[in-house]
Design an enzyme around this catalytic site. Sequence first.
Site, PDB file in Angstrom:
ATOM      1  N   HIS A   1       0.821  -0.906  -0.218  1.00  0.00           N
ATOM      2  CA  HIS A   1      -0.550  -0.104  -0.040  1.00  0.00           C
ATOM      3  C   HIS A   1       1.243   0.866   0.182  1.00  0.00           C
ATOM      4  O   HIS A   1       0.461   2.247  -0.421  1.00  0.00           O
ATOM      5  CB  HIS A   1      -1.105  -0.041   1.229  1.00  0.00           C
ATOM      6  CG  HIS A   1      -2.026  -1.301   1.581  1.00  0.00           C
ATOM      7  ND1 HIS A   1      -2.251  -1.568   0.607  1.00  0.00           N
ATOM      8  CD2 HIS A   1      -1.894  -2.301   2.667  1.00  0.00           C
ATOM      9  CE1 HIS A   1      -3.383  -2.943   0.891  1.00  0.00           C
ATOM     10  NE2 HIS A   1      -3.008  -2.731   2.213  1.00  0.00           N
TER      11      HIS A   1
ATOM     12  N   HIS B   1       5.487   6.681   6.860  1.00  0.00           N
ATOM     13  CA  HIS B   1       5.288   5.880   5.638  1.00  0.00           C
ATOM     14  C   HIS B   1       4.795   6.640   5.130  1.00  0.00           C
ATOM     15  O   HIS B   1       4.294   8.102   4.817  1.00  0.00           O
ATOM     16  CB  HIS B   1       4.008   5.202   6.015  1.00  0.00           C
ATOM     17  CG  HIS B   1       2.748   5.941   6.459  1.00  0.00           C
ATOM     18  ND1 HIS B   1       2.434   5.799   7.641  1.00  0.00           N
ATOM     19  CD2 HIS B   1       1.432   5.886   5.381  1.00  0.00           C
ATOM     20  CE1 HIS B   1       1.265   5.905   8.037  1.00  0.00           C
ATOM     21  NE2 HIS B   1       0.457   5.901   6.525  1.00  0.00           N
TER      22      HIS B   1
ATOM     23  N   HIS C   1       2.412   8.492   1.302  1.00  0.00           N
ATOM     24  CA  HIS C   1       1.130   8.864   0.279  1.00  0.00           C
ATOM     25  C   HIS C   1       1.314  10.238  -0.769  1.00  0.00           C
ATOM     26  O   HIS C   1       1.160  10.445  -1.007  1.00  0.00           O
ATOM     27  CB  HIS C   1      -0.293   9.549   1.083  1.00  0.00           C
ATOM     28  CG  HIS C   1      -0.835   8.692   2.258  1.00  0.00           C
ATOM     29  ND1 HIS C   1      -1.199   7.285   2.187  1.00  0.00           N
ATOM     30  CD2 HIS C   1      -0.529   8.469   3.694  1.00  0.00           C
ATOM     31  CE1 HIS C   1      -1.392   6.582   3.274  1.00  0.00           C
ATOM     32  NE2 HIS C   1      -0.964   7.378   4.680  1.00  0.00           N
TER      33      HIS C   1
ATOM     34  N   GLU D   1      -3.440  13.334   1.193  1.00  0.00           N
ATOM     35  CA  GLU D   1      -4.429  12.404   1.753  1.00  0.00           C
ATOM     36  C   GLU D   1      -5.389  14.020   2.175  1.00  0.00           C
ATOM     37  O   GLU D   1      -6.540  14.445   2.083  1.00  0.00           O
ATOM     38  CB  GLU D   1      -4.161  11.881   3.055  1.00  0.00           C
ATOM     39  CG  GLU D   1      -3.808  10.689   2.400  1.00  0.00           C
ATOM     40  CD  GLU D   1      -4.031   8.851   2.544  1.00  0.00           C
ATOM     41  OE1 GLU D   1      -4.511   8.167   3.024  1.00  0.00           O
ATOM     42  OE2 GLU D   1      -4.166   9.503   4.789  1.00  0.00           O
TER      43      GLU D   1
ATOM     44  N   HIS E   1       3.088  10.387   6.922  1.00  0.00           N
ATOM     45  CA  HIS E   1       2.571  10.840   8.623  1.00  0.00           C
ATOM     46  C   HIS E   1       4.226   9.972   9.306  1.00  0.00           C
ATOM     47  O   HIS E   1       4.026   9.067   8.920  1.00  0.00           O
ATOM     48  CB  HIS E   1       1.533   9.242   8.193  1.00  0.00           C
ATOM     49  CG  HIS E   1       0.355  10.530   7.571  1.00  0.00           C
ATOM     50  ND1 HIS E   1      -0.278   9.938   6.968  1.00  0.00           N
ATOM     51  CD2 HIS E   1      -0.055  11.595   6.396  1.00  0.00           C
ATOM     52  CE1 HIS E   1      -1.766  10.155   6.441  1.00  0.00           C
ATOM     53  NE2 HIS E   1      -1.131  11.263   6.428  1.00  0.00           N
TER      54      HIS E   1
ATOM     55  N   THR F   1      -5.608   6.650   8.548  1.00  0.00           N
ATOM     56  CA  THR F   1      -6.459   6.803   7.052  1.00  0.00           C
ATOM     57  C   THR F   1      -6.908   5.724   6.387  1.00  0.00           C
ATOM     58  O   THR F   1      -6.599   5.739   4.917  1.00  0.00           O
ATOM     59  CB  THR F   1      -6.032   7.972   6.402  1.00  0.00           C
ATOM     60  OG1 THR F   1      -4.436   7.257   5.871  1.00  0.00           O
ATOM     61  CG2 THR F   1      -5.743   9.236   7.392  1.00  0.00           C
TER      62      THR F   1
END
Length: 350
Positions: free
Chosen positions: A152, A180, A182, A192, A205, A286
């Site tokens: 992910h 990590h 996004h 996000e 994050h 999230t």
Amino acid sequence: MMRISFRSLGPRLRPTTSLLQQKSSVCSTCQALANLHRQQLRQRQQNHPQQLAHDSQQRRRLQLYSANLQGDPVVPKNHNYTFNFSDSWTYKGNHGVSHWAELFSRNCAGKFQSPVDLSPMSMKKDSKLGDFTFTNFDDVTDVVQELWNNGHTAQVSYLSGDLRVNGGGLRSEYKVLQFHFHWGSDNTQGSEHTISGVPYPMEMHVVTYNVHYDNFTNALNYADGLAVLGVFFEVGNFGNCDFDTLTKALPSVKTPGSTILLDPVPLNLLLPFNTEKYYRYQGSLTSPPCNEAVTWTLFRDPVILSDDKLEAFRGLQALERDEITNAHLPMVDNFRPTQPLHGREIKTSF
């Protein structure tokens, strides 16, 4: 144990030279530190190989433990469960974001979900939101970091080290477990959280848990159990060598499930220069299981990253597969859409 406050770092946060000159100085410093840390890591590997050795069962437990900091995959009640990517959720398809509320209805359908849009209409300054104190964010003496493609995201887990966060309006001390990212398929999307509806191309994050609850599993059951530090990224012309170690290692974890040990990077180098101005609200993880146990901090000032470094993230492969070729799809657009505030107020320190 060394304790530092970014307010006391002087020139690093309040540069008197140009940004380019400051960045050059920081790069020289971080390169010297990287060389020292590389030498120290090799020495530890030679003298204490047992500290870095993990058999497959230990690694599987570690992955399950680390994954739950953001909810990948969902922790089963059966303690004999063996990790399997096929049991996990996805961002697209039948187990994608549009289905999370029904698949994980206990939490993902809640009223205080994340991420959210940071709109001025919902903001209010809070004088109680002071400066943070970051402990050991500048020290990697006892730190071992592992980069993991969990299907992910690209996640950096702390196998050892003791990084702490307090202050900043937090009512307890929090321990860092992982960070990590996004990101989007292009630079028009990826983060996000959004600012007045506008996204950044990437968001980091830093996941921490309240030490009062002993571990993250217990912390998930409390509204103040977790604290996540969010960092926005925007594209710039200079490379930002602080991220060299990470981005150069990304090709080594191209496929889902792959891991590699990193030369440790001081976490303070990955944060914005100014950590005194930030947004604050109460929300959730999230991604599944979406526990509403997160005190969110989103730093106002973004970190500059070159386009080639963002492309390095887009070179990873995701858990999802092509329906025709069965090949892993590119890991892009791994973000959840913003969720309704439902009356929540966004506080600011500025």
